[in-house]
Design a protein around this motif. Structure first.
Motif, mmCIF file in Angstrom:
data_model
loop_
_atom_site.group_PDB
_atom_site.id
_atom_site.type_symbol
_atom_site.label_atom_id
_atom_site.label_comp_id
_atom_site.label_asym_id
_atom_site.label_seq_id
_atom_site.Cartn_x
_atom_site.Cartn_y
_atom_site.Cartn_z
ATOM 1 N N MET A 30 0.858 -1.184 0.000
ATOM 2 C CA MET A 30 0.000 0.000 0.000
ATOM 3 C C MET A 30 0.895 1.235 0.000
ATOM 4 O O MET A 30 2.064 1.167 0.370
ATOM 5 N N GLN A 31 0.327 2.355 -0.391
ATOM 6 C CA GLN A 31 1.032 3.621 -0.333
ATOM 7 C C GLN A 31 0.613 4.347 0.942
ATOM 8 O O GLN A 31 -0.578 4.437 1.240
ATOM 9 N N GLU A 32 1.598 4.835 1.686
ATOM 10 C CA GLU A 32 1.312 5.547 2.935
ATOM 11 C C GLU A 32 1.387 7.056 2.690
ATOM 12 O O GLU A 32 2.305 7.548 2.040
ATOM 13 N N TYR A 33 0.380 7.768 3.196
ATOM 14 C CA TYR A 33 0.284 9.213 3.015
ATOM 15 C C TYR A 33 -0.005 9.891 4.345
ATOM 16 O O TYR A 33 -0.531 9.280 5.267
ATOM 17 N N GLU A 34 0.296 11.191 4.373
ATOM 18 C CA GLU A 34 -0.116 12.044 5.482
ATOM 19 C C GLU A 34 -0.738 13.287 4.880
ATOM 20 O O GLU A 34 -0.225 13.841 3.893
ATOM 21 N N VAL A 35 -1.846 13.711 5.452
ATOM 22 C CA VAL A 35 -2.507 14.917 4.973
ATOM 23 C C VAL A 35 -2.849 15.787 6.177
ATOM 24 O O VAL A 35 -3.237 15.280 7.227
ATOM 25 N N ILE A 36 -2.655 17.090 6.021
ATOM 26 C CA ILE A 36 -2.959 18.049 7.085
ATOM 27 C C ILE A 36 -4.143 18.886 6.619
ATOM 28 O O ILE A 36 -4.099 19.476 5.533
ATOM 29 N N LEU A 37 -5.194 18.901 7.445
ATOM 30 C CA LEU A 37 -6.462 19.516 7.056
ATOM 31 C C LEU A 37 -6.919 20.564 8.058
ATOM 32 O O LEU A 37 -6.719 20.398 9.263
ATOM 33 N N PRO A 38 -7.629 21.574 7.569
ATOM 34 C CA PRO A 38 -8.347 22.432 8.509
ATOM 35 C C PRO A 38 -9.609 21.694 8.984
ATOM 36 O O PRO A 38 -10.094 20.782 8.301
ATOM 37 N N TYR A 39 -10.116 22.083 10.116
ATOM 38 C CA TYR A 39 -11.274 21.400 10.692
ATOM 39 C C TYR A 39 -12.498 21.422 9.774
ATOM 40 O O TYR A 39 -13.258 20.471 9.726
ATOM 41 N N ASP A 40 -12.683 22.480 8.997
ATOM 42 C CA ASP A 40 -13.873 22.564 8.155
ATOM 43 C C ASP A 40 -13.875 21.563 6.994
ATOM 44 O O ASP A 40 -14.907 21.317 6.387
ATOM 45 N N LEU A 41 -12.735 20.956 6.686
ATOM 46 C CA LEU A 41 -12.677 19.948 5.619
ATOM 47 C C LEU A 41 -12.714 18.512 6.144
ATOM 48 O O LEU A 41 -12.759 17.571 5.368
ATOM 49 N N TYR A 42 -12.671 18.354 7.448
ATOM 50 C CA TYR A 42 -12.535 17.007 8.006
ATOM 51 C C TYR A 42 -13.689 16.075 7.616
ATOM 52 O O TYR A 42 -13.462 14.925 7.276
#
Length: 104
Positions: A30-42
């Protein structure tokens, strides 16, 4: 004492029971990712990840950081839900075990 037929049936029943109880898996990359989001997109990101990925970890701080595994690149989907402001960072490949379903 069991005769030849009884012994065969006993072995057959034992093997059948063992297969039904066993968890059979296969290795999958599998491909491992990290994403950083603002709360309104969660909420939208969570829906996307539930359909297309396995979430490994979520950290709720000033912003939300989600580490996930996916077989597919989700860049376009994240760009779409964030109007081009959020893109997952690829961390590398990771081999995991996926359960195999056997029909008996």
């Amino acid at each position: 004492l069991l005769g030849a037929g009884g012994l065969v049936r006993a072995y057959q029943q034992s093997v059948t029971s063992a297969i039904k109880l066993a968890e059979l898996t296969e290795p999958v990359t599998m491909q491992e990712y990290e994403v950083i989001l603002p709360y309104d997109l969660y909420s939208r990101a969570d829906q996307l990840l539930r359909k297309n990925a396995t979430v490994e970890d979520t950290d709720f701080s000033e912003r939300i950081t989600v580490r996930f595994l996916s077989e597919n690149n989700l860049d376009e989907q994240f760009m779409a839900i964030s109007s081009g402001t959020v893109r997952p960072q690829y961390l590398g490949d990771k081999t995991v075990e996926r359960e195999i379903t056997i029909r008996t």
